[in-house]
Scaffold this motif. Sequence first.
Motif, PDB file in Angstrom:
ATOM      1  N   PRO A  91       0.543  -1.053  -0.206  1.00 54.61           N
ATOM      2  CA  PRO A  91       0.323   0.380  -0.043  1.00 54.61           C
ATOM      3  C   PRO A  91       0.762   0.775  -0.223  1.00 54.61           C
ATOM      4  N   TYR A 128       3.025   0.647   4.836  1.00 57.25           N
ATOM      5  CA  TYR A 128       2.640  -0.478   4.812  1.00 57.25           C
ATOM      6  C   TYR A 128       3.498  -1.401   3.602  1.00 57.25           C
ATOM      7  N   TRP A 152      -2.048  -6.029   1.557  1.00 55.69           N
ATOM      8  CA  TRP A 152      -3.282  -5.876   2.459  1.00 55.69           C
ATOM      9  C   TRP A 152      -4.839  -6.063   1.525  1.00 55.69           C
ATOM     10  N   TRP A 173      -7.931  -5.459   0.755  1.00 51.22           N
ATOM     11  CA  TRP A 173      -8.233  -4.291  -0.437  1.00 51.22           C
ATOM     12  C   TRP A 173      -7.736  -3.361  -1.028  1.00 51.22           C
ATOM     13  N   ASP A 174      -6.679  -2.530  -0.276  1.00 50.16           N
ATOM     14  CA  ASP A 174      -5.602  -2.385  -1.414  1.00 50.16           C
ATOM     15  C   ASP A 174      -5.171  -2.635  -2.509  1.00 50.16           C
ATOM     16  N   GLN A 186     -11.571  -7.807   4.874  1.00 52.86           N
ATOM     17  CA  GLN A 186     -11.890  -6.267   4.982  1.00 52.86           C
ATOM     18  C   GLN A 186     -12.758  -6.130   3.314  1.00 52.86           C
ATOM     19  N   GLY A 229     -11.675  -1.158   7.157  1.00 51.16           N
ATOM     20  CA  GLY A 229     -11.465  -0.862   6.035  1.00 51.16           C
ATOM     21  C   GLY A 229     -10.623   0.575   6.775  1.00 51.16           C
ATOM     22  N   ASP A 280     -10.941   2.584  10.216  1.00 50.77           N
ATOM     23  CA  ASP A 280     -10.182   2.265  11.191  1.00 50.77           C
ATOM     24  C   ASP A 280     -11.226   2.996  12.129  1.00 50.77           C
ATOM     25  N   TRP A 323      -9.684   8.183   8.661  1.00 51.76           N
ATOM     26  CA  TRP A 323     -10.980   8.339   8.397  1.00 51.76           C
ATOM     27  C   TRP A 323     -11.825   9.208   9.374  1.00 51.76           C
ATOM     28  N   TRP A 326     -10.612   9.968   0.977  1.00 50.31           N
ATOM     29  CA  TRP A 326      -9.559   9.193   0.502  1.00 50.31           C
ATOM     30  C   TRP A 326     -10.103   9.114  -1.279  1.00 50.31           C
ATOM     31  N   PHE A 359       1.225   6.435  -2.317  1.00 52.39           N
ATOM     32  CA  PHE A 359       0.008   5.068  -1.592  1.00 52.39           C
ATOM     33  C   PHE A 359      -0.874   4.489  -3.208  1.00 52.39           C
ATOM     34  N   TRP A 370      -3.461   3.000  -3.114  1.00 48.90           N
ATOM     35  CA  TRP A 370      -5.392   2.780  -4.218  1.00 48.90           C
ATOM     36  C   TRP A 370      -5.151   4.608  -4.737  1.00 48.90           C
TER      37      TRP A 370
HETATM   38  C1  GLC Z   1      -5.134   1.848   7.056  1.00 51.44           C
HETATM   39  C2  GLC Z   1      -6.700   1.791   6.301  1.00 51.44           C
HETATM   40  C3  GLC Z   1      -6.937   0.420   5.623  1.00 51.44           C
HETATM   41  C4  GLC Z   1      -5.937   0.317   4.849  1.00 51.44           C
HETATM   42  C5  GLC Z   1      -4.075   0.002   5.035  1.00 51.44           C
HETATM   43  C6  GLC Z   1      -3.658   0.376   4.549  1.00 51.44           C
HETATM   44  O1  GLC Z   1      -5.474   1.396   7.907  1.00 51.44           O
HETATM   45  O2  GLC Z   1      -7.415   2.439   7.200  1.00 51.44           O
HETATM   46  O3  GLC Z   1      -7.857   0.972   4.919  1.00 51.44           O
HETATM   47  O4  GLC Z   1      -6.088  -0.788   4.385  1.00 51.44           O
HETATM   48  O5  GLC Z   1      -4.186   1.508   5.906  1.00 51.44           O
HETATM   49  O6  GLC Z   1      -3.312   0.450   3.318  1.00 51.44           O
END
Ligand code: GLC
Length: 422
Positions: free
Chosen positions: A38, A43, A47, A49-50, A116, A172, A174, A353, A358, A411, A413
């Motif tokens: 990500p 990160y 991950w 959904w990323d 996620q 996702g 947090d 969030w 985003w 980043f 996404w």
């Molecule tokens: C943060 C976001 C989460 C995402 C992660 C990695 O924790 O809230 O949605 O998947 O970062 O980018």
Amino acid sequence: MESKTRERIREAAREMLGRNRRQGYDRHYRTSFSYTCPSPGRYHWQWFWDSCFAAVALSHLDIEQAKAELVSLVAPQQPDGFIGHVAYWGKKPFVEVWGHLQSRPLLRPRHTQLIQPPVLAQAALQVFERSLDKAFLMELLPRIDRYYRWLGAHRDSDCDSLISIISPYESGMDHKPAYDSVLGFKPGRAGRRDRVELELRNRLLDLSNLRRGFDSARVLARGRFDVEDVMVNSVYAQGMRSLAALHRAAGHRREADAWEREAERTGAALLSKCYDESAGAFWDLAGAREMPLRVLTVTALFPLVLPDTPREVVDRLVRDHLLSPREFWPRYPAPSVALSEPTCKPDSARFLWRGPTWLNTNWFLFKGLRLHGYTEAAGAVRDASIALVEREGFREFYDPLTGRGMRSTEFTWSALVVDMME
Ligand code: GLC
């Protein structure tokens, strides 16, 4: 849009996604892996959904990598269909403390025990439609099917076609303020101390889930955090429709029809259980008693992504909320929390969030608006997203009022703008 801008953004995205690529061989899973992290500074792992969003962006830039991304994503799938929200690839992964609390085995975790938002089928459908690679489809389809089956079997304990999340991290989103009351958190003016308290409450929840072995039935029976989240369920319903389309492409008519019906059931449940006619918005439901969490976040608008959400409901979501400058329509829409909410902090990166814009939620809104014929509003969401990336680069999130980029750089996404530009 000027074709030069478009080309510049595509090129920048291609380069960034290349830099964020992580490849190697994993002895535990006995397979090679290739995924996009990500953000390199923060990160490192794959991950869930990323990675799906990375595949969507890559489907325009590097279709082979888009396929590899999803093949790696499903590789750690468990025999029952579960896929954890973070996969720790490689030789000796260094895992953050929270990673241990959310994983099994505790000491040398290979993946977490949380989910996620299920964007897997949407991403796979897009990659298939752009590659028309039948071998890829046939390889992935049984695994994707098993994943959505797992969600229905393990997370819909009251059989109402809405799945539950057992931790805020599973959405996702947090620190989404709608969860505050469930966690027993009262934001004050303590700033940094507030953040520590919220973190602590989340870790205690992790511990409670860990003590129950992350067994969904036991965790949900305990009921400490059981939320039927509107965004998660909208994505789930949309995902089941994409899964139906994948089955149809594979020639599986019966499976396609069955998943279509499941998607309709979830859409209908969102409408009958989460929609609040007086507010013109959808609320997450908490606990066995399904208490509505009345905090206006971007989640409340998410059924916009579903084709079966009735016209009059969509109109209210869009006209009363999304397009309202006091709520979700400042200069750079759409903030994660309505500007009218006291918990909205549009310029703060202390929490995640709780106000900023985003680009993954913009991507969903863009698609939903287009689906329901709001072409102009969809174009405005797309243009704002492009302007943010042009000016500030691919940041984790942005101030909806000034456009200032915040927290992580590079980043992954945020490259979803590439898909919005097509
Ligand atoms: C943060 C976001 C989460 C995402 C992660 C990695 O924790 O809230 O949605 O998947 O970062 O980018």
